[in-house]
Write a protein that holds these residues in place. Structure first.
Motif, PDB file in Angstrom:
ATOM      1  N   PRO A  82       0.809  -1.210   0.000  1.00 16.90           N
ATOM      2  CA  PRO A  82       0.000   0.000   0.000  1.00 16.90           C
ATOM      3  C   PRO A  82       0.846   1.265   0.000  1.00 16.90           C
ATOM      4  O   PRO A  82       1.998   1.244   0.388  1.00 16.90           O
ATOM      5  CB  PRO A  82      -0.802  -0.126   1.288  1.00 16.90           C
ATOM      6  CG  PRO A  82       0.083  -0.939   2.190  1.00 16.90           C
ATOM      7  CD  PRO A  82       0.836  -1.886   1.302  1.00 16.90           C
ATOM      8  N   VAL A  83       0.223   2.324  -0.475  1.00 15.65           N
ATOM      9  CA  VAL A  83       0.846   3.631  -0.477  1.00 15.65           C
ATOM     10  C   VAL A  83       0.111   4.500   0.530  1.00 15.65           C
ATOM     11  O   VAL A  83      -1.117   4.591   0.490  1.00 15.65           O
ATOM     12  CB  VAL A  83       0.774   4.288  -1.871  1.00 15.65           C
ATOM     13  CG1 VAL A  83       1.303   5.715  -1.827  1.00 15.65           C
ATOM     14  CG2 VAL A  83       1.546   3.457  -2.893  1.00 15.65           C
ATOM     15  N   THR A  84       0.851   5.089   1.440  1.00 12.18           N
ATOM     16  CA  THR A  84       0.244   5.953   2.455  1.00 12.18           C
ATOM     17  C   THR A  84       0.819   7.351   2.302  1.00 12.18           C
ATOM     18  O   THR A  84       2.048   7.518   2.320  1.00 12.18           O
ATOM     19  CB  THR A  84       0.497   5.433   3.873  1.00 12.18           C
ATOM     20  OG1 THR A  84      -0.028   4.101   3.987  1.00 12.18           O
ATOM     21  CG2 THR A  84      -0.180   6.328   4.906  1.00 12.18           C
ATOM     22  N   LEU A  85      -0.050   8.321   2.138  1.00  6.80           N
ATOM     23  CA  LEU A  85       0.374   9.704   1.950  1.00  6.80           C
ATOM     24  C   LEU A  85      -0.400  10.622   2.877  1.00  6.80           C
ATOM     25  O   LEU A  85      -1.535  10.320   3.258  1.00  6.80           O
ATOM     26  CB  LEU A  85       0.121  10.155   0.505  1.00  6.80           C
ATOM     27  CG  LEU A  85       0.913   9.464  -0.601  1.00  6.80           C
ATOM     28  CD1 LEU A  85       0.414   9.931  -1.958  1.00  6.80           C
ATOM     29  CD2 LEU A  85       2.392   9.728  -0.456  1.00  6.80           C
ATOM     30  N   SER A  86       0.207  11.738   3.171  1.00 13.37           N
ATOM     31  CA  SER A  86      -0.500  12.778   3.903  1.00 13.37           C
ATOM     32  C   SER A  86      -1.324  13.606   2.924  1.00 13.37           C
ATOM     33  O   SER A  86      -1.006  13.682   1.727  1.00 13.37           O
ATOM     34  CB  SER A  86       0.492  13.679   4.636  1.00 13.37           C
ATOM     35  OG  SER A  86       1.218  12.947   5.586  1.00 13.37           O
TER      36      SER A  86
END
Lengths: 115, 113
Positions: B10-14
């Motif tokens: 997964p990609v987690t971004l603010s």
């Protein structure tokens, strides 16, 4: 855009029973519909190609006697999971090809849980 | 056969971060390329598409350019929102008529406030 519906959206059944899932194109005619299966956190796996008025074409490894597909009209394709077992529990998604375009429009999916 | 490879998640971004999800393809001929988005518990929605080289598909702030020389169709967005949290699928169609889509494995994006 083109709208595709599926019914039911969620079904729970006992092992050994059969379940029918409907896929309808609401505002267009679809000579070709596709049925996909999606396991949790995985991509879509094509099960079969459904052409109006003819027999469906199944992908390798998909049992045509277990997953019966009928495309009786230009707006309706049905998938019947016969003698369902727990391993058939999955998210089933249909899509319809719009005219001669290369764009598929997807139904919202049907979550099948076999107890 | 045709195939699509997209970056593992997964990609987690603010929130407001820049997003890139890489997608490359292998195909004979000149496929059409698509990005679909799947929100939790829902089916797939077409996000954008491109049908020939150098075409740019765009929608809802997302963009992707069909690069034939690198066989790529990377998805980008300049400023993501929490509501963009979903699974994104890259796909191709070989345009030979009535053919199904070939999907990548999907990339799960989570955007946190």
């Amino acid at each position: 855009g083109a709208v595709v519906s599926q019914h039911p959206s969620w079904v729970i059944c006992k092992s050994g029973t059969s379940v029918k899932i409907e896929c309808r194109s609401l505002d267009f005619q679809a000579t070709t519909m596709f049925w996909y299966r999606q396991f949790p956190k995985q991509s879509l796996m094509l099960m079969a190609t459904s052409n109006e008025g003819s027999k469906a074409t199944y992908e390798q490894g998909v049992e045509k006697d277990k997953f019966l597909i009928n495309h009786a009209s230009l707006t309706l394709s049905t998938l019947t999971v016969t003698s369902a077992h727990p391993e058939d529990s999955s998210f089933y998604i249909c899509s319809a090809l719009v005219g001669e375009a290369d764009t598929q429009y997807f139904g919202p999916g049907t979550r099948l849980t076999v107890l | 056969g045709d195939s699509v490879t997209q970056m593992e998640g997964p990609v987690t971004l603010s929130e407001e971060a820049f997003l890139t999800i890489n997608c490359t393809y292998t195909a004979t001929g000149y496929p059409s390329l698509f990005w679909y988005v799947q929100y939790p518990g829902e089916g797939l929605q077409l996000l954008l598409k491109a049908t020939k080289a150098d075409d740019k598909g765009s929608n809802k702030g997302f963009e992707a350019t069909y690069r034939k020389e690198t066989t790529s169709f990377h998805l980008e967005k300049g400023s993501v929102q929490v509501s963009d949290s979903a699974v994104y699928f890259c796909a191709l169609s070989d345009n030979s008529g009535n053919t199904p889509l070939v999907f990548g494995k999907g990339t799960r994006l989570s955007v946190i406030a």
